[in-house]
Write an enzyme that holds these catalytic residues in place. Structure first.
Site, mmCIF file in Angstrom:
data_model
loop_
_atom_site.group_PDB
_atom_site.id
_atom_site.type_symbol
_atom_site.label_atom_id
_atom_site.label_comp_id
_atom_site.label_asym_id
_atom_site.label_seq_id
_atom_site.Cartn_x
_atom_site.Cartn_y
_atom_site.Cartn_z
ATOM 1 C CG PHE A 233 -1.702 -1.270 1.408
ATOM 2 C CD1 PHE A 233 -2.576 -1.737 0.439
ATOM 3 C CD2 PHE A 233 -1.505 -2.034 2.540
ATOM 4 C CE1 PHE A 233 -3.240 -2.944 0.608
ATOM 5 C CE2 PHE A 233 -2.156 -3.236 2.715
ATOM 6 C CZ PHE A 233 -3.029 -3.698 1.746
ATOM 7 N NE ARG A 315 0.592 10.537 -8.224
ATOM 8 C CZ ARG A 315 0.146 10.072 -9.404
ATOM 9 N NH1 ARG A 315 -1.145 9.945 -9.632
ATOM 10 N NH2 ARG A 315 0.984 9.716 -10.350
ATOM 11 N NE ARG A 347 -5.234 0.630 -3.051
ATOM 12 C CZ ARG A 347 -5.843 -0.524 -2.781
ATOM 13 N NH1 ARG A 347 -6.073 -0.886 -1.531
ATOM 14 N NH2 ARG A 347 -6.226 -1.330 -3.756
ATOM 15 C CG PHE A 349 2.548 9.060 -4.198
ATOM 16 C CD1 PHE A 349 3.362 8.292 -3.392
ATOM 17 C CD2 PHE A 349 3.128 10.077 -4.932
ATOM 18 C CE1 PHE A 349 4.733 8.529 -3.325
ATOM 19 C CE2 PHE A 349 4.501 10.332 -4.879
ATOM 20 C CZ PHE A 349 5.304 9.551 -4.069
ATOM 21 C CB ALA A 542 2.676 5.471 -9.527
ATOM 22 C CD GLU A 743 -1.383 5.031 -6.546
ATOM 23 O OE1 GLU A 743 -1.159 5.110 -7.768
ATOM 24 O OE2 GLU A 743 -0.730 5.650 -5.706
#
Lengths: 789, 159
Positions: A233, A315, A347, A349, A542, A743
Site C-alpha cells: 500500500f 500529486r 495508495r 500518493f 503509482a 490507487e
C-alpha cells in the site's frame, strides 16, 4: 469477447491462491535461515526532539543472547536509508528528530532476546522544543523547500467577481497507517562476493542501492530477491530500507545471516504513514453551479525527513481539480517539517488528499446553493473529447442524462490547471449510468422522507466521482524491464521488475505473456522479483505495475515469438506473419505443432529462446517547477454512491450500501480488478471514518496497535456492496487496452465521508464542515454544530 | 529460562516439543515446528492472523502459551486440506478470489471452519460478526463472505 481461456481478460484467481489457502506461501519471515542467524531490533527514541547527551548501553550488551550492538559512533559514515534526500541516518547521529527514531541496533540470537535487550538502554536526552503540528511548523518556518509551491491558472479576481455564491472553510484530514498485515521484514545472507537480501519491499532496486552504499560495495555485489509481500500500500516503497540495511550491515560485520522484523507496535511507531493535512479553501460558482474560481491551500505534515513528500504533495496539487474543469484556480502547497514519523507513500500518493478537498468544496457549494451536489458536479465535469470516445460505448451505457450539461462544452478539449489536455473524460456518462443503476435520485428522496420521521437516526447518501492520473510524476521512473525464457520443453519462465504484494500483478503479467504465446496462464512459471535478473527497476507503485511490467514482458515474449515464427517460416517456406500461436499449438502451413515441439526445434536450430523486454511510457513530459506539462499518460475514472446512517445521540455511524462503477479500461483480469476496487474502497472509507491517528502533546503516537487504531473489520463492510466495471478500452496504447487499478478506486471511499455530511445536514441549517476521519466523536460534534449553527 | 517438554496433538499427529514457559503457541508453531501458516499480524490478539483451534475452540495462538498445548488437540491451517484435497472453504476462497496478499487468509479460513462446525447455515450477519476478529487489509471482505457462504452451501449438500 476474448477467445483464449486463461490468457488476457480471464477472471483467474491469484496465482498464489492455492498456497495462500493452505498456509504454504512463504513470506520473508517464514524463510528458514541457518541456525546461527541473528535477529535484530532497534532501540527507539522516547522523545520527539533532543540531543543525545549520553548513551549507556552496558545493560543492552550484557543482556542474554546479545551478540552485537551498534550506534552511529560505530560507523565512519552512518548509512543513509532515505529514498531521495540523504537525510535519514540508519541510527540517530547525535540528535533525535521524532519519538520512535532508531537510536541503536541490537543483534541477538532470537527476536525476543533482541527486543528485550533494546529496552535496557539508559539514554540521557537534552530535549529541544518539538514541532508537532502544521501551525507550529508554519510559525517556525519549518518546511522542506524554501517556501510553498504555487500553481495557478486564469484570474481569481475575475472568477470570484463572476461568482454568485462563494464558500470558504478549512478542513482537517487525518493520516493513515498502512497496516499491511505482514509487518516490515528483511533478511540478509553473506555471500562470497557481497550479500543477498530477501526483503518485503515494493522497491528491490532501491534496497540494492541502499545496501550497496552502506557496505561500500558496487550494486552488482548485492542481490535482492522479493517473492511476495503481505500487503504494501505504499508503506513498503521506502520504509523497508532501514531493516534491509541493518541486516546487511550485521551480516557483513559478523559473517552470519541476519533477519529483522518490526513487531506491530514498533512498526507503527517507527514507520511513516499517509500525510495528514489541513486544507483551506475558497470557491465560488455562478447561478448554473459552474465553479468560476477556486483557491486551495494544502498544509501537508511531512514529518522529520523529506522521504517522498515533495512528490506526494505535488500529486495532491495535481488532483486538486478531481474531475472538474475550473477556469480560475490557484493551489498553494506547504510541505511542513515536523518532529513526527516521516510521512510517506500511501495508495494514491497525495491524490486522495487533493481530491477530498475538491469534493468538500462541491459539498459546501451544494449546501450553500441548495442544490444536489450531483448538479454541481455535472455542471463542471471535464467535457468528453469532441466527437466522444473513439471507442464504442459499453453495452447498456445510457446516453448522458438531461442534467448532464457538460456535453455543451463539446467542441473543445479542456485542459487541467497544469496544461494537460483531458482527452479521455467519461465522468459525465459514467456518473450518469451509476446514478441510474443505483436509483440515486429516488433513494435520495426516500431518505429525506425517512429522516423526517426519524428524530434520532438520520440517513445520508452521496456520490463521489474520481479522475486519477496514471504515471509516475517523476518521469524517468516510467520504465520497466522483463526477462522471459522459453525452455526446450516449451515451459516458460517469467521475471519482471514488478513486485507482488497481493494485487495479482504476477498473474496479470503471466496472462499477458500467455496471450502472446497462445498458452494459458498456468503454463507460465512466475518467479520472484530479482535484481540479478531484471535490473534498475522502479518501485511497484503509482498503480503502474501491470502497465509497465506487462508491456515489458509482452515485448520480451513478442521477440521470442518472432524468432520462433521466423524459424518456422523458413522451414515451411511461408511468410512469418502467417504463423499462429493458439491454444498451446503453433499453426503453420496448414499443420499444427505443439508449442513444446516448436521450442525444441528452435533450440536445436541454435536460435535464442530467451529475451529481455523493455518499456518506457510514451508521451509524458512534466516540468515540475512550472507545474506544466503532461505528467500522465491517461486518467482512470470511477464513481461511487454510498448510503450511511448516523445516530445523532452518539455519533455512531454505519455504511448501509455502496454502489461502484469503476473504469479499468479493458480489464486484464476482472476478478483481480474487482478485488482491487472493493479493497480500495473499504480502505478509503476507513481512512475517512474509523482510522484515527492520535499523537499526544509530547509527540508520542498513542494509537500504535489495532486495539486503538481501527481499520475496517468485516462487520464494517457495506451490507449491500455492488461493484461493476466500466469496460471501454483505454484510448492509449496500454497493455491489452487496460487501465491501472491500484490507487484510483481508493478515492471512491470519499463518498462515505460525503454521505455522512449529507446525513448531518438533516440536523439543522448550518453546514456540517465535517473533518476527517469522521469518527463517532467528530460526527457527534458536527451534529451539535449543525443544530446550533 | 528452563524449557518444558510438551506432548500434544497437532492436525491429528502426536507431537512433542520443548518450549519456555513464557513462549506463545504461535512462536512454537512457527519457530520450533516449522508450521508457518499462522502469521503474527499484531501479537496482541486483535487481528486474528494467528488463529488456530485448541480442543475445538478458536483462539489467537499469540495469546496462548505453548505449554497450554499439553494434552490438547491443536488444529492449524496446515491440517485443513486432506492430503491434496482442499477443504470446501479453501476451494471457494480460491474460486471467489477471496484473498489478495494472503497473510490473513489462513486465520480467516481456520475461523470460518470453526464457525461452520458450530453453525452450518449462518446468515451473512453471523458470518460478518464471527469473522470481525480477523482483519483483512486488502479485499474489503466482500468476497470473503461470499466464499464462506458458498462453501457452507456446498457442505450442506445444496450445490
Amino acid at each position: 469477447m476474448r477467445k483464449q481461456a486463461g490468457a488476457l481478460g480471464a477472471a483467474l484467481p491469484h496465482d498464489s491462491a492455492p498456497l495462500h489457502v493452505t498456509g504454504r506461501a512463504p513470506y520473508v519471515d517464514d524463510l528458514k535461515l541457518p541456525g546461527d542467524a541473528l535477529h535484530l531490533a532497534f532501540g527507539l527514541s522516547t522523545v520527539a526532539h533532543a540531543e543525545i547527551e549520553a548513551l549507556d548501553l552496558s545493560a543492552v550488551r550484557a543482556a542474554p543472547g546479545v551478540v552485537l550492538v551498534l550506534t552511529a559512533q560505530d560507523f565512519d559514515h552512518v548509512p543513509d536509508v532515505s529514498p531521495v534526500a540523504g537525510d535519514e541516518p540508519l541510527l540517530a547521529d547525535g540528535t533525535v528528530h521524532y519519538l520512535g527514531q532508531a537510536v541503536f541496533l541490537v543483534a541477538a540470537t532470537s527476536h525476543l532476546a533482541a527486543r528485550k535487550a533494546a529496552r535496557l538502554a539508559k539514554v540521557t536526552y537534552r530535549e529541544r522544543p518539538a514541532i508537532l503540528t502544521v501551525e507550529e511548523a508554519l510559525a517556525a518556518g519549518s518546511r522542506f523547500e524554501t517556501g510553498p509551491i504555487t500553481w495557478a491558472r486564469g484570474d481569481l479576481s475575475t472568477g470570484f467577481a463572476a461568482a454568485k455564491t462563494v464558500v470558504e472553510g478549512e478542513m482537517e484530514v487525518g493520516g493513515q497507517e498502512h497496516f499491511y498485515l505482514e509487518g516490515q521484514v528483511a533478511a540478509a545472507i553473506p555471500t562470497e562476493d557481497g550479500v543477498q537480501v530477501m526483503a518485503s519491499t515494493q522497491h528491490p532496486t532501491e534496497i540494492q542501492h541502499k545496501v550497496a552504499h552502506a557496505l561500500h560495495l558496487p550494486m552488482a555485489a548485492v542481490r535482492v530477491e522479493m517473492r511476495r509481500m503481505g500487503g504494501g500500500f505504499g508503506g513498503k516503497e521506502s520504509q523497508g530500507n532501514a531493516l534491509a540495511v541493518a541486516c546487511a550491515v550485521v551480516a557483513s560485520r559478523t559473517g552470519r545471516p541476519a533477519k529483522m522484523r518490526y513487531d506491530r507496535d514498533d512498526d507503527m511507531m517507527i514507520t511513516g504513514k499517509r500525510h495528514d493535512l489541513k486544507i483551506r479553501y475558497r470557491a465560488g460558482c455562478d447561478a448554473q453551479g459552474r465553479i468560476t474560481a477556486m483557491e486551495v491551500v494544502h498544509l501537508m505534515r511531512c514529518g522529520w525527513s523529506q522521504d517522498l513528500s515533495l512528490a506526494v504533495a505535488d500529486r495532491a496539487m495535481l488532483h486538486a481539480d478531481n474531475a472538474y474543469f475550473i477556469p480560475n484556480i490557484r493551489i498553494e502547497s506547504h510541505r511542513l517539517k515536523t518532529n513526527t514519523q516521516s510521512a510517506t507513500a500511501y495508495r494514491g500518493f497525495g491524490g486522495p488528499q487533493g481530491i477530498v478537498g475538491m469534493e468538500r468544496i462541491i459539498d459546501h457549494l451544494a449546501h450553500a446553493t441548495g442544490r444536489d451536489p450531483v448538479a454541481i458536479m455535472q455542471a463542471n465535469f471535464y467535457a468528453e473529447r469532441p466527437g466522444g470516445s473513439p471507442a464504442k460505448a459499453s453495452p447498456g451505457v445510457s446516453p448522458p442524462g438531461p442534467q448532464d450539461i457538460s456535453a455543451k462544452l463539446k467542441g473543445e478539449v479542456q485542459t487541467t490547471q497544469y496544461g494537460m489536455e483531458v482527452e479521455d473524460s467519461v465522468s459525465g456518462r459514467l456518473v450518469g449510468k451509476l446514478l441510474a443503476d443505483c436509483d440515486y435520485h429516488a433513494r435520495k428522496a426516500a431518505i429525506a422522507e425517512w429522516n423526517a420521521g426519524s428524530p434520532v437516526l438520520k440517513r445520508g447518501i452521496a456520490v463521489t466521482p474520481v479522475k486519477f492520473g496514471i504515471s509516475f510524476t517523476l518521469t524517468f521512473l516510467n520504465q520497466a524491464g522483463a526477462l522471459v525464457h522459453v525452455y526446450q520443453d516449451g515451459s516458460v519462465h517469467l521475471s519482471h521488475g514488478g513486485t507482488e504484494m497481493g494485487q495479482g500483478l504476477n498473474q496479470k503479467v503471466a496472462q499477458v505473456v500467455a496471450e502472446v504465446f497462445g498458452l494459458s496462464a498456468r503454463d507460465i512459471q512466475i518467479t520472484a522479483a530479482d535484481t540479478g535478473k531484471v535490473p534498475n527497476t522502479s518501485a511497484t507503485a503509482a498503480s503502474s505495475g501491470s502497465d509497465l511490467n506487462g508491456k515489458a514482458a509482452e515485448a520480451a515474449a513478442l521477440t521470442i515469438r518472432a524468432r520462433m515464427a521466423e524459424f518456422l517460416a523458413g522451414k515451411y517456406g511461408v511468410a512469418a506473419d502467417t504463423v499462429r500461436f493458439k491454444g498451446g499449438e503453433v499453426l503453420v502451413a496448414g499443420e499444427s505443432h505443439a508449442f513444446a515441439r516448436v521450442a525444441e526445434w528452435v533450440w536445436q536450430a541454435r536460435i535464442s529462446l530467451s529475451s529481455t523486454g523493455f518499456y518506457a511510457t510514451p508521451k509524458i513530459t512534466w516540468d515540475r517547477v512550472r507545474g506544466q506539462g503532461r505528467p500522465f499518460l491517461y486518467f482512470a475514472y470511477g464513481a461511487a454512491v454510498t448510503e450511511v446512517v448516523i445516530d445523532t445521540l452518539t455519533g455512531e455511524n454505519r455504511i448501509l450500501r455502496t454502489d461502484i462503477l469503476h473504469d479499468c479500461g479493458r480489464s486484464l483480469n476482472p476478478a483481480l480488478d474487482i478485488g482491487q476496487v472493493e479493497g480500495a474502497y473499504v480502505q478509503g472509507a476507513g481512512w475517512l471514518t474509523t482510522e484515527e491517528l492520535v499523537w499526544d502533546a509530547k509527540g508520542r503516537l498513542a494509537t500504535h496497535a489495532p486495539s486503538t487504531y481501527k481499520i475496517p473489520a468485516v462487520s464494517d463492510r457495506p451490507a449491500i456492496f455492488n461493484v461493476a466495471l466500466w469496460t471501454e478500452p483505454n484510448q492509449e496504447d496500454t497493455v491489452g487496452k487496460s487501465k491501472a487499478v491500484g490507487e484510483p478506486p481508493f478515492n471512491l471511499g470519499i463518498s462515505a465521508l460525503m454521505a455522512l455530511s449529507h446525513a448531518l445536514s438533516f440536523c439543522g441549517t448550518a453546514y456540517p464542515a465535517l473533518d476527517a476521519p469522521a469518527t463517532a466523536e467528530r460526527v457527534l460534534m458536527a451534529v451539535e454544530r449543525v443544530r446550533h449553527g | 529460562m528452563k524449557s518444558i517438554q510438551v506432548s500434544t496433538t497437532i492436525n491429528g499427529d502426536p507431537v512433542e516439543f520443548l518450549c519456555t514457559p513464557d513462549e506463545p503457541l504461535l512462536d512454537v508453531l512457527r519457530n520450533r515446528l516449522g508450521l508457518t501458516g499462522a502469521k503474527e499480524g499484531c501479537g496482541t490478539g486483535d487481528c486474528g492472523a494467528c488463529s488456530v483451534t485448541v480442543n475445538g475452540r478458536l483462539v489467537c495462538s499469540c495469546l496462548v502459551l505453548g505449554v497450554e498445548a499439553e494434552g490438547a488437540q491443536i488444529e492449524t491451517i496446515e491440517g485443513m486440506a486432506q492430503g491434496e484435497t482442499l477443504h470446501p472453504l479453501q476451494r471457494h476462497f480460491i474460486e471467489k478470489a477471496a484473498l489478495q496478499c494472503g497473510v490473513c487468509t489462513p486465520g480467516i479460513l481456520v475461523a470460518a471452519k470453526s464457525l461452520l462446525e458450530k453453525n452450518a447455515s449462518p446468515t451473512d450477519e453471523e458470518v460478518r460478526y464471527w469473522l470481525a476478529g480477523n482483519l483483512c487489509r486488502c479485499t474489503g471482505y466482500d468476497k470473503i463472505i461470499e466464499a464462506v457462504q458458498s462453501a457452507a452451501a456446498e457442505m450442506r449438500g445444496e450445490v
